[in-house]
Design a protein around this motif. Structure first.
Motif, mmCIF file in Angstrom:
data_model
loop_
_atom_site.group_PDB
_atom_site.id
_atom_site.type_symbol
_atom_site.label_atom_id
_atom_site.label_comp_id
_atom_site.label_asym_id
_atom_site.label_seq_id
_atom_site.Cartn_x
_atom_site.Cartn_y
_atom_site.Cartn_z
ATOM 1 N N PHE A 6 0.628 -1.336 0.245
ATOM 2 C CA PHE A 6 0.185 0.024 -0.637
ATOM 3 C C PHE A 6 0.713 1.459 0.881
ATOM 4 O O PHE A 6 1.652 1.215 0.755
ATOM 5 C CB PHE A 6 -0.916 0.098 1.567
ATOM 6 N N GLN A 7 0.610 1.827 -1.007
ATOM 7 C CA GLN A 7 1.216 3.472 -0.918
ATOM 8 C C GLN A 7 0.722 4.901 -0.466
ATOM 9 O O GLN A 7 -0.630 4.911 -0.847
ATOM 10 C CB GLN A 7 1.540 3.778 -2.936
ATOM 11 N N PHE A 8 0.822 4.801 0.589
ATOM 12 C CA PHE A 8 0.020 5.657 1.550
ATOM 13 C C PHE A 8 0.091 7.870 0.686
ATOM 14 O O PHE A 8 -0.922 7.805 0.157
ATOM 15 C CB PHE A 8 0.064 6.302 3.177
ATOM 16 N N ASN A 9 0.948 7.879 0.033
ATOM 17 C CA ASN A 9 0.918 9.020 -0.091
ATOM 18 C C ASN A 9 0.508 9.431 -1.123
ATOM 19 O O ASN A 9 -0.882 10.232 -2.278
ATOM 20 C CB ASN A 9 2.624 9.655 -0.826
ATOM 21 N N SER A 39 -4.573 -1.317 -3.910
ATOM 22 C CA SER A 39 -4.520 -2.588 -3.564
ATOM 23 C C SER A 39 -3.735 -2.332 -1.917
ATOM 24 O O SER A 39 -4.508 -0.281 -1.524
ATOM 25 C CB SER A 39 -3.400 -2.678 -3.671
ATOM 26 N N GLY A 40 -4.104 -2.999 -1.117
ATOM 27 C CA GLY A 40 -4.434 -2.445 0.339
ATOM 28 C C GLY A 40 -5.507 -3.156 0.790
ATOM 29 O O GLY A 40 -6.373 -3.055 0.318
ATOM 30 N N GLY A 41 -5.229 -3.346 2.438
ATOM 31 C CA GLY A 41 -5.797 -3.558 3.009
ATOM 32 C C GLY A 41 -7.502 -2.375 3.058
ATOM 33 O O GLY A 41 -6.845 -1.211 2.911
ATOM 34 N N GLU A 42 -8.276 -2.831 3.674
ATOM 35 C CA GLU A 42 -9.573 -2.076 3.793
ATOM 36 C C GLU A 42 -9.190 -0.753 4.812
ATOM 37 O O GLU A 42 -9.685 0.270 3.968
ATOM 38 C CB GLU A 42 -10.675 -2.932 4.047
ATOM 39 N N THR A 43 -8.588 -1.515 5.669
ATOM 40 C CA THR A 43 -8.951 -0.239 7.046
ATOM 41 C C THR A 43 -7.514 1.051 6.737
ATOM 42 O O THR A 43 -7.386 1.670 7.242
ATOM 43 C CB THR A 43 -7.955 -0.623 8.154
ATOM 44 N N LYS A 45 -7.167 1.727 3.375
ATOM 45 C CA LYS A 45 -7.570 2.583 2.629
ATOM 46 C C LYS A 45 -9.261 3.804 3.019
ATOM 47 O O LYS A 45 -8.681 4.729 2.675
ATOM 48 C CB LYS A 45 -8.370 1.832 1.211
ATOM 49 N N LYS A 46 -9.380 3.187 4.297
ATOM 50 C CA LYS A 46 -10.865 3.823 5.020
ATOM 51 C C LYS A 46 -9.900 4.872 5.776
ATOM 52 O O LYS A 46 -10.419 6.186 5.546
ATOM 53 C CB LYS A 46 -11.133 3.035 5.850
ATOM 54 N N THR A 47 -8.469 4.733 6.418
ATOM 55 C CA THR A 47 -7.994 6.024 6.800
ATOM 56 C C THR A 47 -7.252 6.571 6.304
ATOM 57 O O THR A 47 -7.293 7.852 6.204
ATOM 58 C CB THR A 47 -6.658 4.892 7.715
ATOM 59 N N THR A 48 -7.197 6.788 4.623
ATOM 60 C CA THR A 48 -6.787 7.144 4.037
ATOM 61 C C THR A 48 -7.341 8.079 3.031
ATOM 62 O O THR A 48 -7.225 9.356 2.848
ATOM 63 C CB THR A 48 -5.463 6.680 2.842
ATOM 64 N N LEU A 49 -8.813 7.441 3.291
ATOM 65 C CA LEU A 49 -9.656 8.494 2.238
ATOM 66 C C LEU A 49 -9.926 9.201 3.873
ATOM 67 O O LEU A 49 -10.638 10.784 3.281
ATOM 68 C CB LEU A 49 -10.579 7.588 2.291
ATOM 69 N N ASP A 50 -10.448 9.645 4.919
ATOM 70 C CA ASP A 50 -10.691 10.059 6.050
ATOM 71 C C ASP A 50 -9.695 11.639 6.105
ATOM 72 O O ASP A 50 -9.992 12.620 6.257
ATOM 73 C CB ASP A 50 -10.192 9.653 7.520
ATOM 74 N N GLN A 51 -8.300 10.937 5.513
ATOM 75 C CA GLN A 51 -7.320 12.389 5.527
ATOM 76 C C GLN A 51 -7.287 12.854 4.727
ATOM 77 O O GLN A 51 -7.642 14.168 4.841
ATOM 78 C CB GLN A 51 -6.119 11.428 5.344
ATOM 79 N N THR A 82 -22.141 5.136 4.967
ATOM 80 C CA THR A 82 -22.551 4.682 4.754
ATOM 81 C C THR A 82 -22.714 3.588 3.509
ATOM 82 O O THR A 82 -22.994 1.993 3.628
ATOM 83 C CB THR A 82 -24.611 5.100 4.258
ATOM 84 N N GLU A 83 -21.770 3.656 2.129
ATOM 85 C CA GLU A 83 -20.715 2.708 1.615
ATOM 86 C C GLU A 83 -19.689 1.381 1.623
ATOM 87 O O GLU A 83 -19.569 0.929 1.696
ATOM 88 C CB GLU A 83 -20.418 2.997 0.821
ATOM 89 N N GLY A 84 -19.224 2.221 3.693
ATOM 90 C CA GLY A 84 -18.068 1.393 3.420
ATOM 91 C C GLY A 84 -16.874 1.671 3.876
ATOM 92 O O GLY A 84 -15.999 0.668 3.509
ATOM 93 N N ILE A 85 -16.768 2.704 2.793
ATOM 94 C CA ILE A 85 -15.345 3.083 2.010
ATOM 95 C C ILE A 85 -14.720 4.048 2.942
ATOM 96 O O ILE A 85 -13.443 4.342 3.056
ATOM 97 C CB ILE A 85 -15.471 3.475 0.285
ATOM 98 N N CYS A 86 -15.177 4.668 3.834
ATOM 99 C CA CYS A 86 -14.561 5.655 5.051
ATOM 100 C C CYS A 86 -14.592 5.140 6.641
ATOM 101 O O CYS A 86 -16.235 4.769 6.363
ATOM 102 C CB CYS A 86 -15.177 7.195 4.020
#
Length: 582
Positions: A6-9, A39-43, A45-51, A82-86
């Motif tokens: 997973f590439q955060f930036n 790619s990467g884990g769901e957790t 990707k959720k944390t990155t979308l929150d940021q 609601t969609e489970g992405i954040c």
């Protein structure tokens, strides 16, 4: 780097781009698409979308855009949850960021959005994750607001919290019955700085000299009153010092403080009795007609304690009702049973008698205070009576109002008993049930009552041990020389019925034994041998010729009776399985 790492930036940059695209089209689908492609884990990707959401919101705040743009980002984050992405906490973090950075006038518009979505916050998806964030956000807003200038906004926040949290929420119940001792009423405590004495002296001197008073100087627009008690600094000080007792009722249980409260209250209530207010219904209607359209009534939560307003306040019916209602609330606490009240906080008989008499006097003053004094008095009495129910609820530890289902109600309910045919076709000896077939009708109507038919002796199908095991005993006798394979004990159907009969009528079935049997026929052979020793031998009667003739004469009758009995048993077998059948 491996391709699956997973590439955060990179992910944050893509999420920021697609967040702006989703804002433009006002749809969360672009974010769902990129979320599934990365790619990467769901957790992760959720944390990155929150940021990414908070980064886009920061840009909008720096650009000083309209409030609608902030609300669009928050609404988009709600759809993302609601969609489970954040994460479920993202909308609340965004609300906190916005309210911390905006002035109060724009916070009002943001809070309107919060109020409208109270149903969303109370849903299972958001409530557990966001209730503490909302509580902290509302408390931060209340610290910024002025209770005297932003009264309506403060009230809206309190009402929102009351709608958000359930009634049994411990954080808003004041379980230990603590008082808000910070609510201090500030007034002039220095008699030398008072102007009341000078003002009264000037008015008296002017009237003695016959000077003309201009309209408005004596408050002609207010109802004229006559007062037997002078409004001086002494009355002013006693009047406002009562607020300290209303703020902290525990002082009334102290002997010296009670004497002060008693003295001040008697004088203030005497002033209220002396000031008889006129019926202001006509002047009120006239004032409403002259009132500009759209002008709202302004309510101040804190008393104004200026000496210049003392005369006007005593002539104000709303102000008088506020003070009198404080007396009734205080008396209810002093007389009531409060769980966390100290054992030393007990009223004397003299105090209880004074409170009872003063309560009647306060209600009488309510009735004499226009407008609608009688109606207002009964309404206050009803509200205070309802308040006693809340006091009792808190004394019981604030049990939940949601009743738990009892154990009996959780168990599956038994099936309803099928009604008997008689309930449909009727009862009575003369009532014949038609079953659609002549033979069935005859059999059904043999007995008018089905329960009585079931109790009949003819329904007893279980044979005796002698009858059932007679053949097996004969075959077990070596003299009869019956081969093993032809014995009835080898029949599985016979063995099953034999076990049921032994369980009902033989004590040997339950007696423990050390002997082990490999098969059911072997066990039955052993039981047959025991029964043969216990059962009496069959009696052999010598028949005479006369008996044989009599027996031959009754053969036909017995055969007919046997056939009828067999038909009856076969019919009953259709209704219920007999004991000895397989």
């Amino acid at each position: 780097m491996s391709p699956g790492l997973f590439q955060f930036n990179e992910a944050r940059q893509k999420f920021s781009i697609y967040t702006k695209e989703a804002l433009n089209i006002k749809n969360v689908k672009p974010l769902i698409l990129i979320f599934s492609q990365l790619s990467g884990g769901e957790t992760e990707k959720k944390t990155t979308l929150d940021q990414a959401f908070r980064g886009v919101l920061e840009e909008k705040i720096l650009e000083q855009v309209e409030c609608e743009d902030f609300l669009a980002i928050i609404s988009l984050s709600i759809n993302g949850v609601t969609e489970g992405i954040c994460s479920a906490t993202t909308p609340f973090l965004l609300l906190g960021d916005v309210l911390d950075c905006l002035p109060l006038d724009q916070c009002d518009r943001i809070f309107t959005f919060v109020e409208k979505n109270v149903g969303t916050w109370k849903s299972a998806t958001f409530y557990s994750a966001g209730k503490n964030y909302l509580l902290r956000m509302c408390n931060d807003l209340l610290r910024r607001l002025s209770k005297s200038q932003n009264t309506v906004f403060c009230g809206r926040i309190q009402l929102f919290l009351a709608r958000l949290f359930p009634l049994s929420e411990k954080s808003g119940l004041n379980l230990q019955s603590q008082f808000n001792l910070e609510n201090v009423t500030v007034f002039n405590t220095n008699e030398q700085d008072s102007t009341l004495g000078l003002k009264n002296f000037q008015h008296t001197e002017d009237r003695e000299d016959g000077m003309e008073v201009e309209e408005g100087e004596t408050g002609d627009e207010e109802p004229t009153t006559t007062c037997s008690v002078p409004i001086d600094y002494n009355l002013y000080r006693k009047f406002w010092s009562l607020q300290d007792f209303f703020r902290n009722p525990l002082q009334c249980y102290e002997k010296i403080s009670w004497k002060i409260f008693l003295k001040h209250s008697d004088e203030v209530l005497d002033v209220f009795r002396s000031y008889k207010l006129d019926d202001m219904q006509a002047s009120k209607k006239k004032h409403e007609e002259l009132k500009p359209p759209g002008e709202e009534h302004v309510y101040f939560a804190k008393f104004l304690t200026s000496e210049k307003l003392m005369d006007l306040q005593l002539n104000d019916s709303n102000f008088r009702r506020h003070i009198l209602l404080q007396y009734l609330i205080l008396f209810q606490y002093l007389k009531g049973q409060v769980k966390f009240k100290s054992s030393s906080c007990v009223l004397t008989d003299e105090q209880s008698l004074w409170i009872e008499d003063t309560t009647k006097a306060v209600y009488q003053l309510f009735k004499e205070t226009p407008p609608d004094g009688e109606k207002f008095s009964s309404m206050v009495e009803h509200i205070l009576h309802s308040e006693e129910n809340w006091i009792a609820w808190k004394n019981e530890g604030c049990p939940s109002f949601v009743k738990e289902r009892s154990l009996e109600s959780k168990l599956p309910k038994p099936a309803k008993k099928r009604p008997a045919p008689e309930d449909f076709f009727g009862r009575g000896p003369g009532k014949k049930v038609l079953m659609g077939n002549e033979e069935l009708t005859r059999l059904w109507n043999l007995c008018p009552d089905n329960m009585e038919a079931c109790k009949s002796e003819s329904r007893e199908f279980m044979p005796t041990l002698e009858e059932f095991f007679e053949e097996a005993i004969e075959q077990a006798d070596p003299e009869n020389m019956v081969e093993e394979e032809y014995k009835v004990v080898n029949n599985s159907n016979y063995g099953w019925r034999a076990l049921r009969l032994l369980a009902r009528r033989s004590p040997h079935f339950f007696q423990p034994t050390n002997q082990q049997f490999k098969s059911l026929p072997e066990y039955l052979d052993n039981m047959v041998i025991k029964l043969a020793k216990e059962l009496p031998p069959p009696s052999e009667e010598i028949k005479t010729a006369e008996d044989e003739d009599e027996e031959e004469d009754n053969d036909d009758a017995l055969l007919k009776e046997s056939n009828e009995k067999l038909q009856y048993q076969e019919t009953e077998l259709n209704k219920g399985t007999p004991f000895y059948t397989a």
